[in-house]
Scaffold this active site. Structure first.
Site, PDB file in Angstrom:
ATOM      1  N   CYS A 115      23.139  31.177  17.239  1.00 59.20           N
ATOM      2  CA  CYS A 115      21.691  31.403  17.340  1.00 59.20           C
ATOM      3  C   CYS A 115      21.162  31.222  18.760  1.00 59.20           C
ATOM      4  CB  CYS A 115      20.960  30.451  16.400  1.00 59.20           C
ATOM      5  SG  CYS A 115      21.470  30.623  14.687  1.00 59.20           S
ATOM      6  N   HIS A 257      13.628  28.593  18.398  1.00 54.58           N
ATOM      7  CA  HIS A 257      14.458  29.221  17.374  1.00 54.58           C
ATOM      8  C   HIS A 257      13.828  28.962  16.010  1.00 54.58           C
ATOM      9  CE1 HIS A 257      17.721  30.595  15.038  1.00 54.58           C
ATOM     10  NE2 HIS A 257      18.277  29.426  14.790  1.00 54.58           N
ATOM     11  N   ASN A 287      15.689  32.915   9.133  1.00 50.66           N
ATOM     12  CA  ASN A 287      16.485  32.651  10.340  1.00 50.66           C
ATOM     13  C   ASN A 287      17.293  33.905  10.677  1.00 50.66           C
ATOM     14  OD1 ASN A 287      18.324  31.826  12.255  1.00 50.66           O
ATOM     15  ND2 ASN A 287      18.906  29.933  11.210  1.00 50.66           N
TER      16      ASN A 287
HETATM   17  O1  UT7 Z   1      20.211  28.467  13.066  1.00 52.05           O
HETATM   18  C1  UT7 Z   1      20.956  27.380  13.405  1.00 52.05           C
HETATM   19  C2  UT7 Z   1      21.571  26.666  12.322  1.00 52.05           C
HETATM   20  N1  UT7 Z   1      20.806  26.351  11.167  1.00 52.05           N
HETATM   21  C3  UT7 Z   1      19.884  25.388  11.047  1.00 52.05           C
HETATM   22  O2  UT7 Z   1      19.278  24.993  11.960  1.00 52.05           O
HETATM   23  C4  UT7 Z   1      19.611  24.776   9.744  1.00 52.05           C
HETATM   24  C5  UT7 Z   1      19.408  23.332   9.893  1.00 52.05           C
HETATM   25  N2  UT7 Z   1      19.301  22.680   8.625  1.00 52.05           N
HETATM   26  C6  UT7 Z   1      18.267  22.866   7.769  1.00 52.05           C
HETATM   27  O3  UT7 Z   1      17.348  23.614   8.026  1.00 52.05           O
HETATM   28  C7  UT7 Z   1      18.246  22.048   6.509  1.00 52.05           C
HETATM   29  O4  UT7 Z   1      19.248  21.080   6.571  1.00 52.05           O
HETATM   30  C8  UT7 Z   1      18.436  22.910   5.216  1.00 52.05           C
HETATM   31  C9  UT7 Z   1      17.196  23.772   4.996  1.00 52.05           C
HETATM   32  C10 UT7 Z   1      19.650  23.780   5.345  1.00 52.05           C
HETATM   33  C11 UT7 Z   1      18.589  22.008   4.015  1.00 52.05           C
HETATM   34  O5  UT7 Z   1      17.476  21.145   3.900  1.00 52.05           O
HETATM   35  P1  UT7 Z   1      17.696  19.581   3.691  1.00 52.05           P
HETATM   36  O6  UT7 Z   1      16.392  18.976   3.560  1.00 52.05           O
HETATM   37  O7  UT7 Z   1      18.579  19.110   4.801  1.00 52.05           O
HETATM   38  O8  UT7 Z   1      18.415  19.567   2.292  1.00 52.05           O
HETATM   39  P2  UT7 Z   1      19.825  18.935   1.916  1.00 52.05           P
HETATM   40  O9  UT7 Z   1      20.918  19.782   2.437  1.00 52.05           O
HETATM   41  O10 UT7 Z   1      19.806  17.481   2.279  1.00 52.05           O
HETATM   42  O11 UT7 Z   1      19.759  19.045   0.363  1.00 52.05           O
HETATM   43  C12 UT7 Z   1      18.818  18.331  -0.409  1.00 52.05           C
HETATM   44  C13 UT7 Z   1      18.934  18.784  -1.837  1.00 52.05           C
HETATM   45  C14 UT7 Z   1      20.365  18.806  -2.349  1.00 52.05           C
HETATM   46  O12 UT7 Z   1      20.363  18.388  -3.702  1.00 52.05           O
HETATM   47  P3  UT7 Z   1      20.823  16.913  -4.087  1.00 52.05           P
HETATM   48  O13 UT7 Z   1      22.242  16.800  -3.615  1.00 52.05           O
HETATM   49  O14 UT7 Z   1      19.907  15.992  -3.382  1.00 52.05           O
HETATM   50  O15 UT7 Z   1      20.685  16.905  -5.572  1.00 52.05           O
HETATM   51  C15 UT7 Z   1      20.751  20.257  -2.304  1.00 52.05           C
HETATM   52  O16 UT7 Z   1      21.720  20.606  -3.238  1.00 52.05           O
HETATM   53  O17 UT7 Z   1      18.456  20.122  -1.959  1.00 52.05           O
HETATM   54  C16 UT7 Z   1      19.433  20.907  -2.635  1.00 52.05           C
HETATM   55  N3  UT7 Z   1      19.330  22.275  -2.189  1.00 52.05           N
HETATM   56  C17 UT7 Z   1      18.555  23.199  -2.798  1.00 52.05           C
HETATM   57  N4  UT7 Z   1      17.744  23.126  -3.869  1.00 52.05           N
HETATM   58  C18 UT7 Z   1      17.099  24.239  -4.232  1.00 52.05           C
HETATM   59  C19 UT7 Z   1      19.950  22.852  -1.127  1.00 52.05           C
HETATM   60  N5  UT7 Z   1      19.610  24.142  -1.058  1.00 52.05           N
HETATM   61  C20 UT7 Z   1      18.736  24.366  -2.069  1.00 52.05           C
HETATM   62  C21 UT7 Z   1      18.034  25.523  -2.502  1.00 52.05           C
HETATM   63  N6  UT7 Z   1      17.226  25.401  -3.569  1.00 52.05           N
HETATM   64  N7  UT7 Z   1      18.127  26.705  -1.866  1.00 52.05           N
END
Ligand code: UT7
Length: 330
Positions: A115, A257, A287
């Protein structure tokens, strides 16, 4: 070696017509519009058709940028395409783009920095223009990540969209108000596994097994990338401002970004920049990786938010991990 300044002559962008909404995603994986909106800020994103490849999007964005720049085709003397989802492993998407644009005998190469690709490509273009070896360089950030997305993985499939953004970077004349003030790029390969397309290269060549295991799609440790994103974009932006005796109050527009609205808000807070001075379009496109920054700038210029003479701070991070920033007077 002569020493000139470079400037952004103009920007252009292009996104495919098909819109994929959060509601559409609710039908594909176990997710909700509410989760996507509150955790990422995304509402919809664009998706390339079966027939569209990266060079098709890049071509349209390039046409827009060249037209806006008033630079003649024959005056373009280099093409750099930043992408991790090019038409083929080789030849480069930039060579395909060169042919589509009808440009002959100009060097063309791709650059892979996830990115951060557009920031890296602008940094390289800036060096060529500054040392006098090139006068007008077409830089494109283009991505069709929806074609390397695992549509069964809710952690990633809701995040990415397809688009291209382009800029013409030209030699600044002494009378020009516009110039690229400074650039900074960085990387830390020890975090490479956080965001990776495992198969399809020489480490794990494509095979029926790798396709079966979905290893040709991207995987991401979102949480780990999240933490390093804010830190790294802040660090390179802060260094650029400090070494040019500027503060964030001197910046008219921050163009970060567009990976997550929460990352953008945290960065703005850390930089003490009000959100009214931050260009945000993540709700419309998700993104788009190396395309986010030029796409956001191009939209803001066309909406007459960003104007000639404004001080811009571009900043990004991504696979590698890589990150970097550019300080420019548009
Ligand atoms: O472009 C360069 C690279 N990319 C990025 O910069 C992305 C950086 N990271 C992020 O933006 C965030 O980490 C995400 C948006 C990817 C994820 O958000 P988060 O707040 O870090 O969520 P998490 O990964 O800690 O997950 C929290 C919960 C999990 O459930 P449990 O284990 O707590 O029960 C996930 O399974 O949210 C769940 N989850 C979802 N739930 C509904 C993850 N994806 C989804 C989804 N819908 N699409």
């Amino acid at each position: 070696m002569e020493n000139y300044f470079a400037k952004f002559s103009a920007f252009g962008s292009f996104a495919p017509a098909k819109i994929l909404t959060n509601q559409d995603l609710e039908k594909i994986v176990d997710t909700t519009d509410e989760w996507i909106r509150t955790r990422t800020g995304m509402v919809e994103r664009r998706m390339a058709s079966k027939e569209e490849a990266a060079s098709d999007l890049a071509y349209q964005a390039a046409l827009n940028a060249i037209e806006a720049s008033k630079v003649k085709y024959k005056e373009i003397d280099m093409i750099i395409v930043a992408t991790i989802s090019g038409d083929h492993a080789f030849p480069s998407t930039s060579c395909i783009l060169q042919h589509k644009l009808g440009l002959k005998n100009v060097p063309a190469f791709d650059l892979s920095a996830g990115c951060t690709g557009f920031i890296y490509a602008c940094d390289v273009a800036n060096q060529y223009v500054r040392n006098g070896q090139a006068r007008n360089i077409l830089v494109v950030g283009v991505e069709i990540l929806t074609k390397i997305t695992n549509w069964t993985d809710r952690n990633t499939c809701v995040l990415f969209g397809d688009a291209a953004g382009a800029a013409v970077i030209s030699r600044a004349e002494p009378t020009d108000i516009s110039k690229i003030i400074d650039t900074k790029i960085d990387a830390d390969g020890s975090m490479g596994d956080y965001l990776i397309q495992m198969a399809g290269g020489s480490r794990l060549p494509a095979s029926a097994e790798t396709v079966e295991a979905n290893q040709h799609t991207l995987t991401m440790e979102g949480n780990r990338v999240f933490k390093s994103a804010i830190k790294s974009m802040y660090a390179s932006s802060d260094e650029l401002l400090k070494r040019n005796n500027l503060s964030s109050a001197d910046v008219d527009w921050v163009i970060p970004h567009q990976a997550n609205l929460r990352i953008i808000e945290a960065l703005a807070d850390k930089m003490k920049v009000p959100l009214s001075k931050v260009i945000i379009n993540i709700q419309k496109y998700g993104n788009t990786s190396s395309a986010t920054v030029p796409l956001a700038i191009d939209e803001a210029i066309r909406k007459k938010k960003i104007r000639r003479g404004d001080i811009l701070l571009l900043t990004s991070f991504g696979a590698g991990l890589t990150w970097g920033s550019i300080l420019a007077r548009y």
